[in-house]
Design an enzyme around this catalytic site. Structure first.
Site, PDB file in Angstrom:
ATOM      1  N   GLU A 121     -39.896  14.114   6.346  1.00 46.16           N
ATOM      2  CA  GLU A 121     -41.034  13.917   5.439  1.00 46.16           C
ATOM      3  C   GLU A 121     -42.326  14.476   6.049  1.00 46.16           C
ATOM      4  O   GLU A 121     -43.177  15.023   5.350  1.00 46.16           O
ATOM      5  CB  GLU A 121     -41.197  12.437   5.119  1.00 46.16           C
ATOM      6  N   ALA A 160     -38.938   7.018  11.318  1.00 50.36           N
ATOM      7  CA  ALA A 160     -39.554   5.752  11.729  1.00 50.36           C
ATOM      8  C   ALA A 160     -38.989   5.315  13.070  1.00 50.36           C
ATOM      9  O   ALA A 160     -37.801   5.524  13.348  1.00 50.36           O
ATOM     10  CB  ALA A 160     -39.253   4.693  10.677  1.00 50.36           C
ATOM     11  N   GLU A 191     -32.420   7.454   4.797  1.00 48.27           N
ATOM     12  CA  GLU A 191     -32.998   6.144   4.450  1.00 48.27           C
ATOM     13  C   GLU A 191     -32.098   5.242   3.616  1.00 48.27           C
ATOM     14  O   GLU A 191     -32.025   4.034   3.849  1.00 48.27           O
ATOM     15  CB  GLU A 191     -34.339   6.327   3.712  1.00 48.27           C
TER      16      GLU A 191
HETATM   17  N1  COA Z   1     -36.379   5.162  16.512  1.00 48.51           N
HETATM   18  C1  COA Z   1     -36.330   4.652  17.760  1.00 48.51           C
HETATM   19  N2  COA Z   1     -35.505   5.118  18.709  1.00 48.51           N
HETATM   20  C2  COA Z   1     -34.692   6.135  18.365  1.00 48.51           C
HETATM   21  C3  COA Z   1     -34.681   6.711  17.082  1.00 48.51           C
HETATM   22  C4  COA Z   1     -35.572   6.168  16.115  1.00 48.51           C
HETATM   23  N3  COA Z   1     -35.640   6.635  14.878  1.00 48.51           N
HETATM   24  N4  COA Z   1     -33.752   7.682  17.044  1.00 48.51           N
HETATM   25  C5  COA Z   1     -33.207   7.728  18.285  1.00 48.51           C
HETATM   26  N5  COA Z   1     -33.771   6.788  19.069  1.00 48.51           N
HETATM   27  C6  COA Z   1     -33.441   6.476  20.465  1.00 48.51           C
HETATM   28  C7  COA Z   1     -32.021   5.940  20.575  1.00 48.51           C
HETATM   29  O1  COA Z   1     -31.974   4.555  20.258  1.00 48.51           O
HETATM   30  C8  COA Z   1     -31.700   6.229  22.015  1.00 48.51           C
HETATM   31  O2  COA Z   1     -32.286   5.285  22.857  1.00 48.51           O
HETATM   32  P1  COA Z   1     -31.346   4.327  23.788  1.00 48.51           P
HETATM   33  O3  COA Z   1     -30.583   5.278  24.637  1.00 48.51           O
HETATM   34  O4  COA Z   1     -32.369   3.499  24.504  1.00 48.51           O
HETATM   35  O5  COA Z   1     -30.495   3.561  22.827  1.00 48.51           O
HETATM   36  C9  COA Z   1     -32.448   7.558  22.257  1.00 48.51           C
HETATM   37  O6  COA Z   1     -33.438   7.673  21.234  1.00 48.51           O
HETATM   38  C10 COA Z   1     -31.526   8.757  22.152  1.00 48.51           C
HETATM   39  O7  COA Z   1     -30.862   8.703  20.900  1.00 48.51           O
HETATM   40  P2  COA Z   1     -29.338   9.160  20.727  1.00 48.51           P
HETATM   41  O8  COA Z   1     -28.917   8.794  19.345  1.00 48.51           O
HETATM   42  O9  COA Z   1     -28.528   8.663  21.865  1.00 48.51           O
HETATM   43  O10 COA Z   1     -29.532  10.768  20.883  1.00 48.51           O
HETATM   44  P3  COA Z   1     -28.645  11.919  20.252  1.00 48.51           P
HETATM   45  O11 COA Z   1     -29.102  13.180  20.907  1.00 48.51           O
HETATM   46  O12 COA Z   1     -27.185  11.564  20.301  1.00 48.51           O
HETATM   47  O13 COA Z   1     -29.046  11.976  18.691  1.00 48.51           O
HETATM   48  C11 COA Z   1     -30.583  11.922  16.827  1.00 48.51           C
HETATM   49  C12 COA Z   1     -30.367  12.311  18.304  1.00 48.51           C
HETATM   50  C13 COA Z   1     -32.038  12.113  16.487  1.00 48.51           C
HETATM   51  C14 COA Z   1     -29.689  12.812  15.941  1.00 48.51           C
HETATM   52  C15 COA Z   1     -30.131  10.439  16.633  1.00 48.51           C
HETATM   53  O14 COA Z   1     -30.827   9.672  17.603  1.00 48.51           O
HETATM   54  C16 COA Z   1     -30.397   9.819  15.280  1.00 48.51           C
HETATM   55  O15 COA Z   1     -29.670  10.075  14.325  1.00 48.51           O
HETATM   56  N6  COA Z   1     -31.436   8.936  15.214  1.00 48.51           N
HETATM   57  C17 COA Z   1     -31.696   8.100  14.076  1.00 48.51           C
HETATM   58  C18 COA Z   1     -32.382   8.825  12.939  1.00 48.51           C
HETATM   59  C19 COA Z   1     -32.693   7.886  11.822  1.00 48.51           C
HETATM   60  O16 COA Z   1     -31.841   7.262  11.208  1.00 48.51           O
HETATM   61  N7  COA Z   1     -34.000   7.729  11.557  1.00 48.51           N
HETATM   62  C20 COA Z   1     -34.538   6.788  10.643  1.00 48.51           C
HETATM   63  C21 COA Z   1     -34.856   7.368   9.363  1.00 48.51           C
HETATM   64  S1  COA Z   1     -35.492   6.176   8.264  1.00 48.51           S
END
Ligand code: COA
Length: 259
Positions: free
Chosen positions: A113, A65, A133
């Site tokens: 998913e 999401a 989640e």
């Molecule tokens: N929704 C919106 N923005 C997201 C996002 C999400 N689910 N996941 C990452 N981003 C954004 C971050 O906020 C960041 O933006 P910013 O620099 O403006 O703050 C950008 O994407 C890069 O993310 P970052 O975490 O710095 O990159 P990374 O390479 O270190 O890690 C992931 C990548 C995907 C592993 C990590 O972003 C992550 O764990 N995201 C969350 C996943 C999550 O919990 N999803 C929801 C499930 S319900």
């Protein structure tokens, strides 16, 4: 506004790419709507035999999401989103062509998913999969609880859903969570294309019949999806869920009260 999803056709293969690298290809409302449109367009094209779903870049297939958008959504809008996951993404498991998730990076939450909604999955060696989640005060709401348990069994599904831990390629392959791992630095897309070439070039009637017959081996999933939705509703009304979204915005650990 730029298109959040790219569609390319190569002979009998459709390549659908989530294209929001600045948000780790997360599922915004517009992205889910656009995926639905793409599905309807492909369903009307009898030439499509294989659909590869992938993401832009190497960091993320899809980070689930869009948590930034989610912060400004009302509960009613979240409910609409849950309905849209079901109505706009179901074509991935119900069309006349085989769908494969080419997982090029992290597939988390709704991203995993989405991959689970596809018929088949392939990942790179560096990619990770997980369902974070419950750490956000909710449960997987796009069919994850149902599809994961069917694919890998209830015990492994509980491991991922309750602990929120991420699994890598070796474990995912051993569990059957993915069919294949791209080797030798090959991209997920290229590996998926060469893997499914025999399907794209095979006998159309037999390929379709085989796909539909194997899909029919599983009992209908609708009842389980309804149950997942009922239980998501309990979480959606909780204060813990609101606290988790605030914590994401503040980049801190959430403090759950069980309320
Ligand atoms: N929704 C919106 N923005 C997201 C996002 C999400 N689910 N996941 C990452 N981003 C954004 C971050 O906020 C960041 O933006 P910013 O620099 O403006 O703050 C950008 O994407 C890069 O993310 P970052 O975490 O710095 O990159 P990374 O390479 O270190 O890690 C992931 C990548 C995907 C592993 C990590 O972003 C992550 O764990 N995201 C969350 C996943 C999550 O919990 N999803 C929801 C499930 S319900």
């Amino acid at each position: 506004m730029t298109d959040p999803v790219r569609l390319e056709r190569r002979f009998g293969v459709a390549i659908v790419t989530l294209d929001r690298p600045e948000r780790m290809n997360a599922l915004s409302w517009a992205t889910v709507e656009r995926l639905g449109e793409v599905g309807r367009e492909l369903a009307a094209d009898r030439r499509v035999r294989v659909c590869v779903l992938t993401g832009t870049g190497e960091k993320a297939f899809c980070a689930g999401a869009d948590l930034k958008e989610r912060q400004s959504m009302s509960r009613a809008q979240v409910r609409q989103m849950l309905n849209a996951y079901r109505s706009e993404l179901r074509w991935l498991s119900e069309s006349d062509f085989v769908s494969v998730a080419a997982i090029n990076g992290a597939a988390l939450g709704g991203g995993l998913e989405l991959a689970l909604t596809c018929d088949l999955r392939l990942m790179t060696e560096q990619a990770t999969l997980g369902l974070p989640e419950t750490g956000l005060g909710i449960i997987p709401g796009a069919g994850g609880t149902q599809r994961l348990a069917r694919l890998v069994g209830q015990a492994r599904a509980l491991d991922l859903v309750l602990t929120q831990r991420r699994v890598g390629a070796a474990e995912a392959l051993a569990w059957g969570l993915v069919n294949r791992v791209a080797s030798g630095g090959e991209s997920a897309l290229d590996a998926a294309l060469s893997w499914l070439l025999p399907v794209a070039e095979g006998a159309p009637i037999a390929q379709r019949a085989a796909l539909l017959a194997v899909r029919a081996a599983q009992a209908p999933i609708a009842q389980g999806l309804d149950r997942e939705r009922e239980l998501y509703e309990v979480c959606l009304e909780s204060a813990d869920r609101d606290e988790a979204l605030r914590a994401v915005a503040d980049k801190r650990k959430p403090q759950f009260q069980g309320k």
